[in-house]
Design an enzyme around this catalytic site. Structure first.
Site, PDB file in Angstrom:
ATOM      1  N   ASP A   1       0.882  -1.170   0.000  1.00 52.90           N
ATOM      2  CA  ASP A   1       0.000   0.000   0.000  1.00 52.90           C
ATOM      3  C   ASP A   1       0.922   1.222   0.000  1.00 52.90           C
ATOM      4  O   ASP A   1       1.412   1.637   1.037  1.00 52.90           O
ATOM      5  CB  ASP A   1      -0.896  -0.029   1.246  1.00 52.90           C
ATOM      6  CG  ASP A   1      -1.779   1.216   1.337  1.00 52.90           C
ATOM      7  OD1 ASP A   1      -1.589   2.149   0.532  1.00 52.90           O
ATOM      8  OD2 ASP A   1      -2.653   1.254   2.227  1.00 52.90           O
TER       9      ASP A   1
ATOM     10  N   LYS B   1      -2.120  12.082  -2.270  1.00 51.47           N
ATOM     11  CA  LYS B   1      -1.094  12.463  -1.275  1.00 51.47           C
ATOM     12  C   LYS B   1       0.130  12.974  -2.038  1.00 51.47           C
ATOM     13  O   LYS B   1       0.035  13.987  -2.699  1.00 51.47           O
ATOM     14  CB  LYS B   1      -0.800  11.275  -0.368  1.00 51.47           C
ATOM     15  CG  LYS B   1      -2.040  10.814   0.413  1.00 51.47           C
ATOM     16  CD  LYS B   1      -1.684   9.760   1.435  1.00 51.47           C
ATOM     17  CE  LYS B   1      -2.859   9.390   2.309  1.00 51.47           C
ATOM     18  NZ  LYS B   1      -3.786   8.436   1.713  1.00 51.47           N
TER      19      LYS B   1
ATOM     20  N   ARG C   1      -8.809  13.076  -5.012  1.00 60.89           N
ATOM     21  CA  ARG C   1      -9.041  12.095  -3.931  1.00 60.89           C
ATOM     22  C   ARG C   1      -9.594  10.840  -4.580  1.00 60.89           C
ATOM     23  O   ARG C   1     -10.740  10.807  -5.021  1.00 60.89           O
ATOM     24  CB  ARG C   1     -10.089  12.612  -2.948  1.00 60.89           C
ATOM     25  CG  ARG C   1      -9.701  13.784  -2.156  1.00 60.89           C
ATOM     26  CD  ARG C   1     -10.612  13.928  -0.962  1.00 60.89           C
ATOM     27  NE  ARG C   1     -10.028  13.250   0.173  1.00 60.89           N
ATOM     28  CZ  ARG C   1      -9.044  13.749   0.903  1.00 60.89           C
ATOM     29  NH1 ARG C   1      -8.528  14.927   0.627  1.00 60.89           N
ATOM     30  NH2 ARG C   1      -8.549  13.079   1.922  1.00 60.89           N
TER      31      ARG C   1
HETATM   32  N1  PLP Z   1      -3.606   3.552   2.928  1.00 58.82           N
HETATM   33  C1  PLP Z   1      -2.733   4.364   3.523  1.00 58.82           C
HETATM   34  C2  PLP Z   1      -1.324   3.898   3.716  1.00 58.82           C
HETATM   35  C3  PLP Z   1      -3.125   5.622   3.971  1.00 58.82           C
HETATM   36  O1  PLP Z   1      -2.254   6.414   4.596  1.00 58.82           O
HETATM   37  C4  PLP Z   1      -4.470   6.031   3.757  1.00 58.82           C
HETATM   38  C5  PLP Z   1      -4.957   7.353   4.179  1.00 58.82           C
HETATM   39  O2  PLP Z   1      -4.377   8.116   4.824  1.00 58.82           O
HETATM   40  C6  PLP Z   1      -5.339   5.133   3.151  1.00 58.82           C
HETATM   41  C7  PLP Z   1      -4.884   3.900   2.738  1.00 58.82           C
HETATM   42  C8  PLP Z   1      -6.797   5.437   2.997  1.00 58.82           C
HETATM   43  O3  PLP Z   1      -7.057   6.398   2.075  1.00 58.82           O
HETATM   44  P1  PLP Z   1      -8.438   7.198   2.091  1.00 58.82           P
HETATM   45  O4  PLP Z   1      -8.370   8.145   3.243  1.00 58.82           O
HETATM   46  O5  PLP Z   1      -8.420   7.847   0.752  1.00 58.82           O
HETATM   47  O6  PLP Z   1      -9.539   6.214   2.222  1.00 58.82           O
END
Ligand code: PLP
Length: 440
Positions: free
Chosen positions: A206, A235, A241
């Site tokens: 991830d 990010k 988003r």
């Molecule tokens: N995976 C990681 C490593 C994250 O840091 C985040 C969000 O900060 C997510 C997934 C989830 O993303 P979202 O907030 O767009 O659902």
């Protein structure tokens, strides 16, 4: 047609205020960024009007001629950006965001209550990596799947790969997740791969936080080792988003005995995204992803990411030279985790004080924290400030602002003892006023 200002002045005014807040403050939340005007144009375009359940060429609605082209464009650019061959990798650009993307992977790859292992939330992982507390299953990913978190070494702050390997042998997970929300060091993807191969697990990376830095080629890419890679696009990647899932196609040996696992990840993951979890894709976001991927392939984007990393180092070194403790003792990426236990402040108080002076960050647990409810650190990141054009000398000034604010905060905390937040605000204000008067 009426503009927003004309048809809903109340909302227009709130958006204006939020814009001013973003413009006037220093945005140091590590997961945030300022996306481009081009991406904003796609987001607010007519693409938002269209329903297109299904995938290009296989939709449940008519009128998708151009939507198909847009989704295929986003897919093609995603594969190109990360140097992936379309024979070996596929990509799904429909997840609504990072959390749905992760849930879609588990839904596609696991049966209910299959096992997953991710970095624990207090140690720098994300909620969707299977987070639960001793008293409650918090994330749906720990309600529908059995999760066993791995941890960092509390002394060094570095992931304890030996303990992960040992635990994986006992727990036999279906998926191991290599990904972070608050961990300032590079991940050892080769080590993760070996651990997965030893237990026959899929490796899912991830890379939500670091995707932009990976795209720029400045830190190691997970694609060499992972079976599946998920990411958000808002990010470091600086897009809309949204969420994206990359998955391997074809055959790969993953069992220690040499048995081949035939991947059918493409069908399983696509099916999990739609129709298992989602309905129509947000085509305005898919368009924004296509644009963000294009922008991320430019030399300007690489220069931007280079500056993000330089700024993070200056931030980290500046805080250390002013006596602050930083988890793991440094940073290889865009974020710094400041351990405030010796500074006499909690993470919540520091976040609050910094907000008072226009610096946005978030409280965060640090390795060895006893309670996740009352974390002892703050997470600071440089992607957004770098987008606004700040370079090393500016970050030195930001460090001075942070230090000044936190010092006043420590003094206020001494006066207040252990105040409630509301009292604390008052004390902080009074204290700052007293200090200003003394300075006069
Ligand atoms: N995976 C990681 C490593 C994250 O840091 C985040 C969000 O900060 C997510 C997934 C989830 O993303 P979202 O907030 O767009 O659902």
């Amino acid at each position: 047609q009426a503009t927003l200002e004309e048809s809903d002045p109340e909302l227009a005014n709130l958006i204006k205020k939020e814009k001013e807040r973003q413009r006037e403050g220093l945005e140091m939340i590590a997961s945030e960024n300022f996306t481009s005007v081009a991406v904003l144009e796609s987001l607010s375009s007519c693409l938002t009007n269209k329903y297109s359940e299904g995938y290009p060429g296989k939709r449940y609605y008519g009128g998708n001629e151009f939507i198909d082209c847009i989704e295929l464009l986003a897919q093609k650019r995603g594969l190109e950006l990360f140097n992936l061959s379309g024979d070996q990798w596929g990509v799904n650009v429909q997840p609504y965001s990072g959390s749905p993307a992760n849930l879609a992977v588990y839904t596609g790859v696991c049966r209910p209550h299959d096992r997953i292992m991710g970095l624990d939330l207090p140690d720098g992982g994300h909620l969707t990596h299977g987070f639960f507390t001793p008293t409650k299953k918090i994330s749906a990913t720990s309600i529908f799947f059995e999760s066993m978190p791995y941890k960092v070494n509390p002394e060094t702050g570095i992931i304890d790969y030996d303990k992960l390997a040992e635990a994986a042998k006992n727990f036999r997970p279906q998926i191991i997740i290599a990904g972070i929300s608050c961990y300032s060091r590079l991940l050892d993807y080769a080590r993760f791969r070996k651990i997965c191969d030893d237990v026959g697990a899929y490796l899912m990376a991830d890379m939500a936080h670091v995707a932009g830095i990976v795209a720029a080629g400045l830190i190691p890419s997970p694609f060499e080792y992972a079976d599946i890679v998920t990411t958000t696009t808002h990010k470091t990647l600086r897009g809309p988003r949204s969420g994206v899932i990359f998955f391997r196609k074809g055959v790969r040996s993953t069992k220690p005995n040499g048995d081949k696992i035939l991947y059918d990840l493409e069908e399983r993951i696509n099916q999990a995204v739609f129709p298992s979890l989602q309905g129509g894709p947000h085509n305005n976001a898919v368009g924004g992803i296509a644009t963000a991927f294009k922008q991320a392939k430019t030399p300007e984007f690489k220069a931007y990411q280079t500056q993000v990393l330089k700024n993070a180092k200056v931030l980290c070194d500046g805080l250390i030279s002013r006596g602050y403790q930083v988890a793991t003792g440094g940073t290889d990426v865009h974020l710094v985790l400041v351990d405030l236990r010796k500074a006499g402040l909690t993470g919540a108080k520091a976040e609050y004080i910094l907000e008072e002076v226009g610096i946005a960050c978030n409280k965060n647990t640090v390795p060895g924290d006893k309670s996740a409810m009352n974390p002892s650190g703050i997470r600071l990141g440089t992607p957004a400030l770098t987008t606004r054009g700040l370079v090393e000398k500016d970050i030195e000034q930001v460090v001075a602002f942070i230090d000044d604010a936190l010092k006043v905060g420590v003094e206020a905390a001494k006066v207040a003892g252990s105040p409630k937040m509301a009292d604390y605000h008052k004390v902080l204000e009074e204290n700052a006023t007293v200090k200003a008067k003394k300075d006069e």
